[in-house]
Design a protein around this motif. Structure first.
Motif, PDB file in Angstrom:
ATOM      1  N   THR A 124       0.835  -1.212   0.000  1.00  0.00           N
ATOM      2  CA  THR A 124       0.000   0.000   0.000  1.00  0.00           C
ATOM      3  C   THR A 124       0.871   1.265   0.000  1.00  0.00           C
ATOM      4  OG1 THR A 124      -0.131  -0.040   2.415  1.00  0.00           O
ATOM      5  CG2 THR A 124      -1.930  -1.120   1.202  1.00  0.00           C
ATOM      6  N   VAL A 163      -5.303   3.045  -2.470  1.00  0.00           N
ATOM      7  CA  VAL A 163      -5.068   1.770  -1.780  1.00  0.00           C
ATOM      8  C   VAL A 163      -4.855   1.901  -0.265  1.00  0.00           C
ATOM      9  CG1 VAL A 163      -4.116   0.660  -3.836  1.00  0.00           C
ATOM     10  CG2 VAL A 163      -2.581   1.934  -2.314  1.00  0.00           C
ATOM     11  N   ILE A 194      -1.128  -4.917  -1.129  1.00  0.00           N
ATOM     12  CA  ILE A 194      -2.385  -4.430  -1.695  1.00  0.00           C
ATOM     13  C   ILE A 194      -3.160  -5.693  -2.069  1.00  0.00           C
ATOM     14  CG2 ILE A 194      -3.411  -3.238  -3.660  1.00  0.00           C
ATOM     15  CD1 ILE A 194      -0.829  -1.476  -3.704  1.00  0.00           C
TER      16      ILE A 194
END
Ligand code: ATP
Ligand code: MG
Length: 423
Positions: free
Chosen positions: A126, A143, A157
């Motif tokens: 992320t 994200v 992610i």
């Protein structure tokens, strides 16, 4: 600055990588394309940390990028990546894309050009999945990267097991970023690493070595090494790397100076292992010849510096090599990590005194004979003359030859043995 020509632009006037990237973004914008800074550089900007390089992501296709800029490298155009050369800088300009069809845990088989949101989704963690618009001065975060930066967390992610299944190198990257940023690895991400660690063997030694280097040269290398151990990655990469060996490694690594070369760090990593095992393990990483030589020197000469009875010639020989101070540094760390703690460095302190007492002249004495002398003795100019001079100098350092007369005698018999005289 144009009229001075590139060679005359002073270092501080030259465009930085960041400025070049922004200039590229503005030109893409003027031509109707969306373009953003992407990935690691956005993370580092938000952390106020120097970024290694500034990458651009855009909806322009590689063909568009190549048309818009005069100097480009089309290395990865098929996968959407073009390198733009601008004012002495190289900037990676990548088309927004998704990567699918991983079958081997290494390479995607299908690349589709998409939008920014989808592109964010293919990235690993992320904190690495954000964009920054330098014109609007806005972070674009699809994200949850900003939140994880605040929490100092490394999280994949999407589902960790799936993301590692696509590319197992990401497991090692997680440990690398955790080491460099001193961030924790999120629980789901961590447990997926632990259960998939064995699959790291599907990744090439070269790619593993790049991440290992980043972990081991970082000042936080000791914590990084413990993480490699606890995750199971260390044992998977180097079979036989027992927890006892890892413990010692982490201890030694933590005692090296902050800035070290990969070779020294790797020698410290294997400090608790037999030399044969360590050298065999290094082969997994496909290191360069010179790096291997460096590591081999450090590992095979462990212990030598502790010997007070080392002869003067022998001392001079170790000192003459290029890696002496690395060996000293390694030994110092090993001693401190060993059972005697700081007491263990007494022998090294004595060695330092001994070296100091020798002075420069003793350490690198003038050769007893120079090249002219050797030619006068009948040596033919060329590479063989170099070998002769070198061997002669070693014999001198070893104390076998003390006078020019002895040296001449030695050189003559060398020449006869190698049939180099003209007569
Ligand atoms: P560094 O500062 O060390 O260069 P970085 O985050 O820029 O770190 P790079 O390896 O340069 O890392 O990659 C650039 C970006 O590309 C990453 O931030 C990430 O978004 C993406 N990326 C790189 N490697 C992978 C991978 N194996 N899987 C998914 N995304 C990746
Ligand atoms: Mg990068």
């Amino acid at each position: 600055m144009g009229h001075y020509g590139r060679n005359y632009i002073a270092e501080d006037e030259r465009m930085t990588n960041k400025q070049a990237a922004i200039k590229i973004i503005k030109r893409l914008n003027r031509n109707g394309f969306q373009a953003l800074l992407a990935g690691g550089c956005v993370r580092d900007m938000l952390l106020r940390r120097p970024a290694s390089d500034y990458d651009v992501a855009t909806n322009a296709r590689p063909g568009d990028v190549i048309k818009l800029f005069t100097r480009t490298l089309k290395v990865g155009a098929k996968f959407g990546v073009v390198i733009v050369l601008l004012e002495g800088q190289q900037v990676e300009v990548a088309t927004f894309r998704t990567e699918t069809g991983y079958t081997d845990g290494r390479h995607p088989s299908v690349v589709d050009f998409t939008g920014a949101a989808e592109d964010a989704g293919r990235r690993d963690f992320t904190i690495n999945g954000m964009f920054y618009d330098p014109v609007k001065e806005k972070v674009i975060d699809y994200v949850g990267g900003k939140a994880d930066l605040k929490k100092k967390l490394i999280r994949t992610i999407g589902k960790a097991t799936e993301r590692f299944g696509e590319d197992y190198l990401r497991m090692l990257r997680a440990v690398r970023f955790s080491t460099q940023l001193r961030f924790a690895i999120g629980p789901a991400t961590w447990s997926a690493i632990r259960s998939n660690a064995k699959n790291i063997t599907k990744i090439s030694g070269e790619r593993i070595a790049i991440e290992m280097e980043a972990i081991l040269v970082n000042p936080n290398r000791s914590a990084g090494t413990s993480m490699l151990a606890k995750s199971g990655l260390a044992k998977a990469i180097f079979p036989g790397f027992t927890s006892e060996r890892v413990k010692f490694a982490a201890n030694v690594l933590g005692r090296l100076r902050k800035k070290v070369d990969f070779a020294l760090a790797l020698a410290a990593f294997f400090a608790g292992c037999p030399t044969e095992y360590a050298l065999k393990s290094c082969r997994i990483l496909k290191l360069s010849r010179s790096r291997n030589r460096h590591i081999k020197f450090l590992l095979t000469n462990r212990g030598k510096l502790l010997d007070d009875k080392m002869s003067l010639a022998e001392l001079k020989m170790v000192l003459a090599g290029p890696y002496f101070w690395d060996l000293y540094e390694l030994q110092r760390a090993i001693q401190k990590a060993g059972p005697d703690g700081k007491e263990g460095i007494a022998a090294l302190t004595r060695l330092r005194k001994r070296i100091k007492a020798l002075g420069d002249i003793e350490l690198r004495p003038k050769p007893l004979l120079n090249g002219h002398d050797l030619i006068r003795l009948g040596a033919v100019p060329g590479p063989a003359l170099g070998h002769l001079a070198q061997e002669l100098y070693i014999a001198q350092l070893e104390g076998k030859l003390q006078t020019p007369q002895q040296a001449r005698h030695w050189a003559k018999s060398w020449l006869q043995k190698h049939r180099m005289t003209e007569k």
